[in-house]
Design an enzyme around this catalytic site. Structure first.
Site, PDB file in Angstrom:
ATOM      1  N   LYS A   1       9.574 -41.439 -22.865  1.00  0.00           N
ATOM      2  CA  LYS A   1       9.666 -40.001 -22.562  1.00  0.00           C
ATOM      3  C   LYS A   1      10.215 -39.774 -21.155  1.00  0.00           C
ATOM      4  O   LYS A   1      11.095 -38.944 -20.954  1.00  0.00           O
ATOM      5  CB  LYS A   1       8.275 -39.369 -22.720  1.00  0.00           C
ATOM      6  CG  LYS A   1       8.236 -37.884 -22.481  1.00  0.00           C
ATOM      7  CD  LYS A   1       7.044 -37.255 -23.173  1.00  0.00           C
ATOM      8  CE  LYS A   1       5.761 -37.383 -22.389  1.00  0.00           C
ATOM      9  NZ  LYS A   1       5.716 -36.524 -21.187  1.00  0.00           N
TER      10      LYS A   1
ATOM     11  N   ARG B 271      14.962 -38.004 -17.847  1.00  0.00           N
ATOM     12  CA  ARG B 271      15.858 -38.287 -16.728  1.00  0.00           C
ATOM     13  C   ARG B 271      17.293 -38.512 -17.187  1.00  0.00           C
ATOM     14  O   ARG B 271      18.241 -38.202 -16.462  1.00  0.00           O
ATOM     15  CB  ARG B 271      15.322 -39.493 -15.946  1.00  0.00           C
ATOM     16  CG  ARG B 271      14.073 -39.119 -15.105  1.00  0.00           C
ATOM     17  CD  ARG B 271      13.189 -40.317 -14.857  1.00  0.00           C
ATOM     18  NE  ARG B 271      12.081 -40.072 -13.941  1.00  0.00           N
ATOM     19  CZ  ARG B 271      10.902 -39.529 -14.289  1.00  0.00           C
ATOM     20  NH1 ARG B 271      10.677 -39.159 -15.535  1.00  0.00           N
ATOM     21  NH2 ARG B 271       9.941 -39.366 -13.397  1.00  0.00           N
TER      22      ARG B 271
ATOM     23  N   ARG C 152      -1.076 -25.403 -15.066  1.00  0.00           N
ATOM     24  CA  ARG C 152      -1.059 -26.694 -14.359  1.00  0.00           C
ATOM     25  C   ARG C 152      -0.543 -26.531 -12.923  1.00  0.00           C
ATOM     26  O   ARG C 152       0.265 -25.645 -12.652  1.00  0.00           O
ATOM     27  CB  ARG C 152      -0.243 -27.720 -15.161  1.00  0.00           C
ATOM     28  CG  ARG C 152      -0.894 -28.005 -16.512  1.00  0.00           C
ATOM     29  CD  ARG C 152      -0.167 -29.049 -17.302  1.00  0.00           C
ATOM     30  NE  ARG C 152      -0.163 -30.334 -16.629  1.00  0.00           N
ATOM     31  CZ  ARG C 152       0.577 -31.372 -17.029  1.00  0.00           C
ATOM     32  NH1 ARG C 152       1.358 -31.251 -18.090  1.00  0.00           N
ATOM     33  NH2 ARG C 152       0.538 -32.501 -16.372  1.00  0.00           N
TER      34      ARG C 152
ATOM     35  N   SER D 297       2.372 -39.241  -7.473  1.00  0.00           N
ATOM     36  CA  SER D 297       2.957 -38.566  -8.627  1.00  0.00           C
ATOM     37  C   SER D 297       4.453 -38.824  -8.709  1.00  0.00           C
ATOM     38  O   SER D 297       5.209 -38.483  -7.790  1.00  0.00           O
ATOM     39  CB  SER D 297       2.717 -37.048  -8.527  1.00  0.00           C
ATOM     40  OG  SER D 297       3.585 -36.374  -9.404  1.00  0.00           O
TER      41      SER D 297
ATOM     42  N   ASP E  89      -1.337 -42.363 -17.756  1.00  0.00           N
ATOM     43  CA  ASP E  89      -1.457 -41.682 -19.052  1.00  0.00           C
ATOM     44  C   ASP E  89      -2.303 -42.466 -20.052  1.00  0.00           C
ATOM     45  O   ASP E  89      -2.686 -41.940 -21.093  1.00  0.00           O
ATOM     46  CB  ASP E  89      -0.070 -41.441 -19.651  1.00  0.00           C
ATOM     47  CG  ASP E  89       0.690 -40.357 -18.886  1.00  0.00           C
ATOM     48  OD1 ASP E  89       0.046 -39.489 -18.281  1.00  0.00           O
ATOM     49  OD2 ASP E  89       1.935 -40.394 -18.892  1.00  0.00           O
TER      50      ASP E  89
ATOM     51  N   ARG F  16      -8.371 -34.436 -18.894  1.00  0.00           N
ATOM     52  CA  ARG F  16      -8.543 -35.654 -19.686  1.00  0.00           C
ATOM     53  C   ARG F  16      -9.821 -36.416 -19.340  1.00  0.00           C
ATOM     54  O   ARG F  16     -10.148 -37.389 -20.025  1.00  0.00           O
ATOM     55  CB  ARG F  16      -7.306 -36.561 -19.565  1.00  0.00           C
ATOM     56  CG  ARG F  16      -6.132 -36.010 -20.351  1.00  0.00           C
ATOM     57  CD  ARG F  16      -4.979 -36.983 -20.450  1.00  0.00           C
ATOM     58  NE  ARG F  16      -3.857 -36.384 -21.185  1.00  0.00           N
ATOM     59  CZ  ARG F  16      -2.583 -36.668 -20.996  1.00  0.00           C
ATOM     60  NH1 ARG F  16      -2.244 -37.566 -20.094  1.00  0.00           N
ATOM     61  NH2 ARG F  16      -1.657 -36.079 -21.713  1.00  0.00           N
TER      62      ARG F  16
ATOM     63  N   ARG G 181      -1.682 -36.715 -26.104  1.00  0.00           N
ATOM     64  CA  ARG G 181      -2.289 -38.033 -25.908  1.00  0.00           C
ATOM     65  C   ARG G 181      -3.757 -38.043 -26.335  1.00  0.00           C
ATOM     66  O   ARG G 181      -4.269 -39.052 -26.801  1.00  0.00           O
ATOM     67  CB  ARG G 181      -2.138 -38.486 -24.461  1.00  0.00           C
ATOM     68  CG  ARG G 181      -0.670 -38.656 -24.067  1.00  0.00           C
ATOM     69  CD  ARG G 181      -0.490 -39.492 -22.827  1.00  0.00           C
ATOM     70  NE  ARG G 181       0.798 -39.239 -22.206  1.00  0.00           N
ATOM     71  CZ  ARG G 181       1.958 -39.718 -22.654  1.00  0.00           C
ATOM     72  NH1 ARG G 181       1.994 -40.496 -23.715  1.00  0.00           N
ATOM     73  NH2 ARG G 181       3.086 -39.427 -22.035  1.00  0.00           N
TER      74      ARG G 181
HETATM   75  C1  S3P Z   1       5.655 -38.638 -15.552  1.00  0.00           C
HETATM   76  C2  S3P Z   1       4.772 -38.855 -14.548  1.00  0.00           C
HETATM   77  C3  S3P Z   1       3.308 -38.787 -14.693  1.00  0.00           C
HETATM   78  C4  S3P Z   1       2.891 -38.850 -16.161  1.00  0.00           C
HETATM   79  C5  S3P Z   1       3.740 -37.982 -17.040  1.00  0.00           C
HETATM   80  C6  S3P Z   1       5.209 -38.369 -16.936  1.00  0.00           C
HETATM   81  C7  S3P Z   1       7.107 -38.696 -15.271  1.00  0.00           C
HETATM   82  O1  S3P Z   1       2.851 -37.558 -14.154  1.00  0.00           O
HETATM   83  O2  S3P Z   1       1.535 -38.474 -16.273  1.00  0.00           O
HETATM   84  O3  S3P Z   1       3.334 -38.104 -18.386  1.00  0.00           O
HETATM   85  O4  S3P Z   1       7.914 -38.772 -16.218  1.00  0.00           O
HETATM   86  O5  S3P Z   1       7.464 -38.671 -14.086  1.00  0.00           O
HETATM   87  P1  S3P Z   1       2.497 -37.426 -12.588  1.00  0.00           P
HETATM   88  O6  S3P Z   1       3.718 -37.644 -11.827  1.00  0.00           O
HETATM   89  O7  S3P Z   1       1.995 -36.010 -12.445  1.00  0.00           O
HETATM   90  O8  S3P Z   1       1.422 -38.433 -12.335  1.00  0.00           O
END
Ligand code: S3P
Length: 440
Positions: free
Chosen positions: A22, A27, A123, A170, A318, A349, A391
């Protein structure tokens, strides 16, 4: 609304491929759009979140040619070729879309409004608004910038390169800042508190951008151009994780999951399960389009409880509820720490995992920063709820596979966000899983 009905106890066996990653799929569209020339993408995730990104980039004037559900070409318009959209950009349920897009839109010469589902609009967005404002972007949101919808206006002068130490680990925030950095007047440096997924950096490098990683510090030099590239997207390790844990906890199971992404920023769950005594082997390790890939061979084995925290948590963010489930089936207690971020995912979660798994008989107690888990829980079928979190829905289905009797997961359509064909995949492996309308 759909439900997913699972009959527990069936042995899982066979070979399977999971849908494309994903994170890399998002990207490939966002960065491919900025490339000069075509970006050819194979293994794209045809799930609802990534399709939101496709729809948005199309509304910004980018041609996305679908050759099949999973193969496409993005006709890049170059760094400065996006055009003003006719209306708001609908990110649906996708946090990755809205957070990465906010960085991209901050560098444009037109205004945009980024919005999404009611769930997405709860969020936290201050985590991207704060660094973007530091770069000189004009961005506002509901609750003083704390939540979506976000309104991005063209800045009075070019964005400024910054040095930004992220308060939370993050990848979405890091990627947001790096994308804005493409349009800045000088280099941008992001310092991350933990090893978050680095797919943005990998792909940017593949498109000719100078991105240097020194330990926890990532520096991007604003480029003149990005060149189109080829992106071969591996299977999503976060989707493979559901099958991997199912094989670990359903006695007698053994499976091969082929072409799974093994980027070290994503393999935390595998490392944690191995620490617990799991039977997991990697074969055919190779590299494709700058990303590590391999086949996973996973078999049932008795697990031992353990303690987890620190960087490992970031590398499996995740997958933590799945780890909690595996711990509930292990011998002895376990503890998962440093996982506060789980509270602001598609659902809370920590709380929702505790509540829903409790219905199935698992003793997984939510704590301030993770879970305290009693081992050796005997699971029994029950009616549970996805809480509109893809999830969580799949976690509960996996728990149902290991339970006695029938488990019914309400709100199961949400699995299409990241794992279209989830129920069919379980069936292919011999699991008794049936998805249908709620009143069927
Ligand atoms: C992701 C980063 C993560 C992950 C999300 C996908 C990404 O989130 O939980 O499912 O593609 O950069 P965070 O960057 O908020 O941790």
């Amino acid at each position: 609304m759909d439900t997913l009905r699972i009959q527990g106890g069936a042995v899982l066996a066979g070979g399977i491929r999971v849908p494309g990653d994903k994170s890399i799929s998002h990207r490939s569209i966002l960065l491919g759009a900025l490339g000069e020339g075509a970006t050819r993408v194979t293994g794209f995730l045809d799930g609802r979140d990534c399709l939101a990104t496709v729809g948005i980039m199309q509304s910004l004037g980018v041609g996305v040619e679908r050759h099949s559900a999973v193969d496409l070409t993005v006709h890049g318009v170059g760094l400065h070729g996006l055009r003003s959209p006719d209306g708001p950009l609908d990110c649906r349920n996708s946090g990755t879309t809205i957070r990465l897009l906010s960085g991209l839109m901050a560098g444009q010469r037109f205004a945009s409004k980024l919005t999404g589902s009611p769930q997405l609009c709860t969020r936290p967005m201050d985590r991207v608004v704060a660094p973007l404002r530091k770069m000189g972007a004009s961005i506002s949101g509901a609750d003083g910038g704390g939540t979506a919808p976000l309104l991005v206006r063209p800045a009075a002068r070019p964005l400024q390169g910054v040095r930004y130490a992220m308060p939370v680990a993050s990848a979405q925030v890091k990627s947001c800042v790096l994308l804005a950095g493409l349009y800045a007047d000088s280099a941008t440096t992001v310092i991350e508190p933990g090893p978050t997924r680095d797919h943005t950096e990998c792909m940017l490098r593949g498109m000719g951008v100078r991105v240097v990683t020194e330990g926890r510090r990532i520096t991007l030099e604003p480029p003149q151009r990005l060149k189109g590239t080829n992106v071969a997207i591996p299977g999503d390790p976060s989707s493979a994780a559901f099958l991997m844990v199912a094989a670990c906890i359903v006695p007698g199971s053994r499976m091969r999951i082929v072409d799974v992404g093994l980027n070290p920023t994503r393999t935390g769950l595998m490392d944690a399960l191995l620490q617990m005594g799991a039977d997991i082997r990697v074969e055919n390790r190779r590299e494709a389009a700058g990303e590590a890939v391999g086949d996973l061979l996973v078999g049932y084995a008795p697990l031992r409880g353990a303690e987890f925290g620190g960087d490992l948590i970031v590398r499996m963010i995740d997958e933590l509820p799945l780890l909690a489930l595996a711990c509930s089936q292990a011998e002895g207690p376990s503890r998962i720490r440093d996982a506060q971020e789980l509270k602001v995912k598609e659902s809370n979660r920590i709380l929702d995992t505790e509540r829903q798994l409790a219905r199935l008989g698992a003793v997984v107690q939510g704590t301030e920063d993770g879970f305290a888990i009693d081992g050796g829980s005997r699971l029994h079928g029950a009616c549970v709820d996805s809480c509109d979190d893809h999830r969580l829905a799949m976690l509960l289905a996996v728990a149902g596979l290991a339970a006695r009797g029938e488990t019914v997961v309400a709100g199961a359509q949400v699995t299409d966000d990241s794992f279209p064909g989830f129920a069919e995949t379980l069936k292919t492996l011999g699991g008794a899983a049936e998805r249908g309308p709620a009143d069927a």
